[in-house]
Design an enzyme around this catalytic site. Structure first.
Site, short mmCIF file in Angstrom:
data_model
loop_
_atom_site.label_atom_id
_atom_site.label_comp_id
_atom_site.label_asym_id
_atom_site.label_seq_id
_atom_site.Cartn_x
_atom_site.Cartn_y
_atom_site.Cartn_z
N LYS A 13 0.86 -1.19 0.00
CA LYS A 13 0.00 0.00 0.00
C LYS A 13 0.89 1.24 0.00
O LYS A 13 1.76 1.38 0.86
CB LYS A 13 -0.86 -0.03 1.27
C1 E4P Z 1 -8.32 1.87 3.80
O1 E4P Z 1 -7.55 1.04 3.37
C2 E4P Z 1 -8.17 2.56 5.09
O2 E4P Z 1 -7.44 1.69 5.94
C3 E4P Z 1 -9.46 2.84 5.79
O3 E4P Z 1 -10.59 2.42 5.06
C4 E4P Z 1 -9.56 4.20 6.39
O4 E4P Z 1 -10.79 4.32 7.04
P1 E4P Z 1 -11.10 5.45 8.13
O5 E4P Z 1 -11.40 6.73 7.42
O6 E4P Z 1 -12.30 4.93 8.86
O7 E4P Z 1 -9.87 5.54 9.02
#
Ligand code: E4P
Length: 217
Positions: free
Chosen positions: A83
């Site tokens: 990522k």
């Molecule tokens: C995506 O890969 C992120 O880890 C995640 O969906 C972020 O979500 P949040 O806005 O609830 O922290």
């Protein structure tokens, strides 16, 4: 539509993996911090539980550091998906890693223009954060609609991974739009089961069945 789970909580992952509904896992540095566990160990364990893509996020922000970290992370297991942040260095790394056969999830996407750049960088997944877009008073689901339409126009191979999902409506809307994947907090995935008429109907069926005095086995 594929379901990923957005957590580094191993107990949750084990429990939901046994449901047969899980196609992958996403983590981020905040979720790793919340787990209180060693990053690489957690990713290794998750990869052994879920055969689908498991996103592990780099901490570096410059190209060389991102590539160094990616090399370490991708050795953990074949299903690790690197990522990277949606920045010029992140996308440069994305292009090189993808060309090398490594899965890449481009994260922190908040605009259709950014999503276009990620697709052109050969990302496996683009992660638009719908909940965080809604939080600032914009329309998170419109962002998903725009990206899906744009990707279809050019048959990009990048999959739209709806992230920052806050509730069942985000999931339903994303599925109607044809998004490939949604990554869900465990509570949201469980909430998809809920309907009061299911509970009510089941209670009535059980009551009537008991009245027959029969057993099946
Ligand atoms: C995506 O890969 C992120 O880890 C995640 O969906 C972020 O979500 P949040 O806005 O609830 O922290």
């Amino acid at each position: 539509m594929k379901f990923f789970i957005d957590t580094a909580d191993l107990a949750e992952i084990k429990s939901l993996a046994s449901s047969g509904l899980l196609d992958g896992v996403t983590t981020n540095p905040s979720l790793i911090a919340k787990s209180g566990r060693d990053f690489k160990e957690v990713i290794k364990e998750i990869c052994s539980i879920v055969p689908g893509p498991v996103s592990a996020e780099v901490a570096g922000t410059e190209y060389e550091q991102i590539m160094k970290e990616a090399k370490v992370l991708r050795k953990i297991a074949d299903n690790v998906c690197i990522k990277v942040p949606l920045t010029p260095d992140g996308l440069r790394a994305c292009r090189h890693l993808s060309d090398d056969g490594t899965m890449v999830n481009v994260t922190l996407c908040f605009s259709a223009a950014q999503a276009l750049l990620a697709a052109k960088s050969n990302a496996s997944f683009i992660s638009p954060f719908v909940g965080r877009v809604d939080d600032i008073g914009w329309d998170g689901m419109q962002l998903i609609a725009d990206i899906v339409e744009m990707y279809q126009n050019y048959s990009f191979k990048t999959e739209v991974l709806v992230a920052s999902v806050r509730g069942p409506l985000h999931v339903i809307e994303a599925a109607k739009m044809g998004a490939h994947v949604a990554t869900l907090p465990p509570a949201v995935l469980r909430s998809l089961f809920n309907h009061p008429l299911t509970d009510k109907g089941l209670a009535q069926f059980l009551k009537d069945w008991q009245g027959t005095g029969q057993t099946i086995v």
